[in-house]
Design an enzyme around this catalytic site. Structure first.
Site, PDB file in Angstrom:
ATOM      1  N   LYS A  16       0.828  -1.215   0.000  1.00  0.00           N
ATOM      2  CA  LYS A  16       0.000   0.000   0.000  1.00  0.00           C
ATOM      3  C   LYS A  16       0.858   1.260   0.000  1.00  0.00           C
ATOM      4  O   LYS A  16       0.629   2.179  -0.803  1.00  0.00           O
ATOM      5  CB  LYS A  16      -0.928   0.006   1.236  1.00  0.00           C
ATOM      6  CG  LYS A  16      -1.906  -1.140   1.314  1.00  0.00           C
ATOM      7  CD  LYS A  16      -2.806  -1.041   2.526  1.00  0.00           C
ATOM      8  CE  LYS A  16      -2.042  -1.084   3.843  1.00  0.00           C
ATOM      9  NZ  LYS A  16      -1.258  -2.329   4.015  1.00  0.00           N
ATOM     10  N   SER A  44      -6.701  -0.573   7.637  1.00  0.00           N
ATOM     11  CA  SER A  44      -8.151  -0.337   7.853  1.00  0.00           C
ATOM     12  C   SER A  44      -8.928  -1.634   7.687  1.00  0.00           C
ATOM     13  O   SER A  44      -9.653  -1.812   6.711  1.00  0.00           O
ATOM     14  CB  SER A  44      -8.670   0.744   6.911  1.00  0.00           C
ATOM     15  OG  SER A  44      -8.295   0.534   5.578  1.00  0.00           O
TER      16      SER A  44
END
Length: 638
Positions: free
Chosen positions: A483, A551
């Protein structure tokens, strides 16, 4: 042909019978209605008592009685005699276990009153079902086994009944036949219960010694209790005064359930009047907007009404074209309910999964449905001692006082003043299960003192200056998925295109903004909430915000999406198999988690919930980071 004396006589008889039937039907139609619940601990005899009430009030058909007698012999729990509990325990699991699981509603009537009774479960596991049954009840029959006395569930159910607003309590000391109808035992139980009842605010109750199985003091005085001079249970239920005039005396309130627009010439607002009365010409206020207008017409099924009162379902037309929709409340103009977005409330937790502070739930209050978050409980209530206990969360059947906030103001009244606008439920956004029932106490003062400050330079102006459309690119995936690498490449590509960006990285924000947060589920939720708020402010500045966060929970990613303007949130799933992420393990985190040195690590001992319908899905085993970044940029700037 002339009528014969016989036919005339028959005509008179038929007429009298018809008149009697009409009179009976009219009397039955206008009987008052009492809704009550039976509650208490397991095996206190709740189902047996209700079965006895149905039997004694002649509400059982012959075929039902025959089936009941056959079932009683087959089950054999009452030595061949009728087992009245079988009339109520309808589920196979209930009959097999001998306990009530679901709430069973039964209807019966006497010459004086109609009744709807809810048989609620006694087992602690099913306390949430008891709350459901009590929510519409006027009276509670608290059963106590004379052999066992006051138990934990007795206290729990009494506390809940009082909390929910039931003001008529009957203490039915059951199974008196098994203690020899001992008056001393009855007095001892009543004294114990009175001490507890007083401590929780129950000012009065009616105590009756009964035997649901034998029928003592159910429909009339029992010769087995000559020392008892009070009413039988049925007599008390028939005569207890349930004040129905309070609702009409209170100020007018009607929650809008439906905007009735059959054609261009008619626009009405339909709903059930919760309290008060209304007439054409009366000034009313629409909440939460606060707009004031007057009632033009009161439309009912049979035509227009000169007046409507609490309990009637009507459609109102208004004198002015005001904005009003489902969820709004129409109230008397000079005495409206409050509007707020932050509250103190009591929660009764009803789900197997514990409360997650900070998580966003649906809050449903009347016809209003909003998103709400709950802070860690102020305290949890010990129903045995009424002690306030420290608690970080609430688990199944726990009762606690909490602070909650809604995403927009709602119309409410304190539950103690009005159930309709004070009682609510919480619904899990992912499972759609009802997880809690709640009662609002009051609005927090800070909610009324904090107002949004309008500024002259709008977010559109900020975006126009930057010649771009604001957006939040939310990269989610396992640790080691790539990410941060991809997010960095996306920002570099956008910078070459002269776009104004800012990168929020998961590790970086934990060095400052979120340095006080750990990695528990509640802390992870708060971490994402704060990042979402920062990202929203940055979009107001016209920026393209790129985030790289694990998340792990869908509910929190959806929470952030709802913070943003429509179309500005782009969820990107950086999808990498766990085995591949572990092989990369640049930071050595997976190894530490496998060794037990790192708790609550996503993918190992904490779950990751992948997006169901992401805006972009990128499999990093199929593309390079640079290719992934290019896909994202093309999604933002076609």
């Amino acid at each position: 042909m002339a009528a014969t004396p016989a036919t005339e006589s028959q005509y008179k008889v038929d007429t009298l019978i018809a008149e009697d039937i009409d009179a009976y039907l009219d009397l039955h139609q206008h009987k008052s209605m009492l809704r009550f619940i039976t509650c208490g601990s397991v095996d206190d005899g709740k189902s047996t008592l209700i079965g006895r009430l149905l039997y004694d009030s002649k509400m059982i058909f012959e075929d039902q009685l025959a089936a009941l007698e056959a079932d009683s012999k087959r089950v054999g729990t009452q030595g061949g005699e009728i087992d009245f509990a079988l009339l109520v325990d309808g589920l196979a699991a209930e009959r097999e276990q001998g306990i009530t699981i679901d709430v069973a509603y039964r209807y019966f009537s006497t010459e004086k009153r109609k009744f709807i009774v809810a048989d609620t479960p006694g087992h602690e596991q099913y306390t949430r079902n008891m709350v459901t049954g009590a929510s519409t009840a006027d009276l509670a029959v608290i059963l106590i086994d004379a052999r066992k006395g006051v138990l934990t569930q007795t206290r729990r159910h009494s506390y809940l009944a009082h909390l929910i607003g039931i003001r008529h309590i009957v203490l039915a000391v059951n199974k008196m036949d098994l203690v020899g109808y001992d008056q001393a035992r009855f007095n001892e139980i009543v004294a114990d219960y009175r001490a507890f009842a007083t401590s929780i605010g129950i000012e009065q109750f009616t105590a009756i010694p009964i035997s649901g199985f034998r029928g003592d003091n159910i429909t009339g005085p029992s010769p087995n209790t000559p020392w008892y001079s009070g009413p039988s249970l049925i007599h008390h239920l028939e005569t207890v005064e349930v004040d129905t005039t309070d609702d009409q005396a209170r100020p007018f309130r009607m929650a809008v359930q439906w905007v009735n627009r059959p054609n261009l010439d008619f626009r009405g607002f339909s709903g059930l009047i919760a309290s008060g009365s209304i007439k054409p010409g009366d000034p009313v206020r629409i909440l939460p907007s606060g707009k004031v207008t007057k009632v033009a017409r009161i439309v009912a099924f049979d035509g227009d009404l000169p007046q409507a009162v609490a309990g009637q379902s009507i459609t109102l037309t208004l004198a002015d074209e005001v904005d009003c929709s489902r969820g709004d409340v129409i109230a008397v103009a000079d005495n409206p309910p409050e509007v707020s977005g932050q509250f103190e409330a009591t929660l009764v937790w009803m789900d197997e999964q514990e409360l997650v502070p900070g998580r966003s739930y649906w809050l449903k209050l009347g016809t209003q449905t909003v998103s709400a978050t709950v802070q860690p409980p102020k305290y949890q209530v010990n129903v045995n001692t009424m002690e306030h206990l420290a608690a970080k969360t609430l688990d199944l059947n726990a009762i606690g006082v909490v602070t909650l906030a809604t995403d927009r103001p709602i119309v409410f009244e304190p539950y103690a003043a009005a159930r309709d606008l004070g009682g609510f439920i919480l619904i899990d956004k992912m499972s759609n299960a009802t997880v809690a029932a709640g009662m609002l106490h009051f609005s927090l003062r800070r909610a009324q003192n904090v107002h949004w400050q309008a500024t002259d330079i709008s977010r559109d102006h900020h975006a126009t200056l930057k010649n771009q459309r604001p957006a939040v690119v939310w990269l989610t995936g396992l640790s080691g998925a790539g990410k941060s690498t991809i997010a960095n490449l996306v920002e570099k590509k956008l910078a070459r295109m002269n776009r104004h960006t800012f990168l929020l990285d998961g590790d970086n924000v934990r060095h400052g903004l979120n340095r006080d947060l750990g990695f528990t589920e509640a802390d992870r939720i708060e971490n994402i909430r704060r990042v979402g708020e920062v990202a929203r402010l940055m979009t107001d500045a016209g920026l393209i915000v790129i985030t790289a966060f694990i998340s792990p929970f869908r509910a929190e990613r959806d929470m952030v999406r709802q913070m943003m303007a429509p179309g500005e949130f782009v969820e990107v799933h950086i999808d990498t198999p766990l085995s591949v992420a572990e092989e990369r393990d640049v930071k050595g985190l997976y190894r530490k988690a496998r060794e037990g040195k790192l708790k609550n690590f996503t993918g190992i001992d904490s779950p990751y919930e992948p997006p169901i319908n992401p805006d972009l899905h990128i499999d990093t085993t199929q593309v390079t980071p640079d290719e992934a970044a290019e896909f994202i940029v093309k999604r933002l700037i076609p």
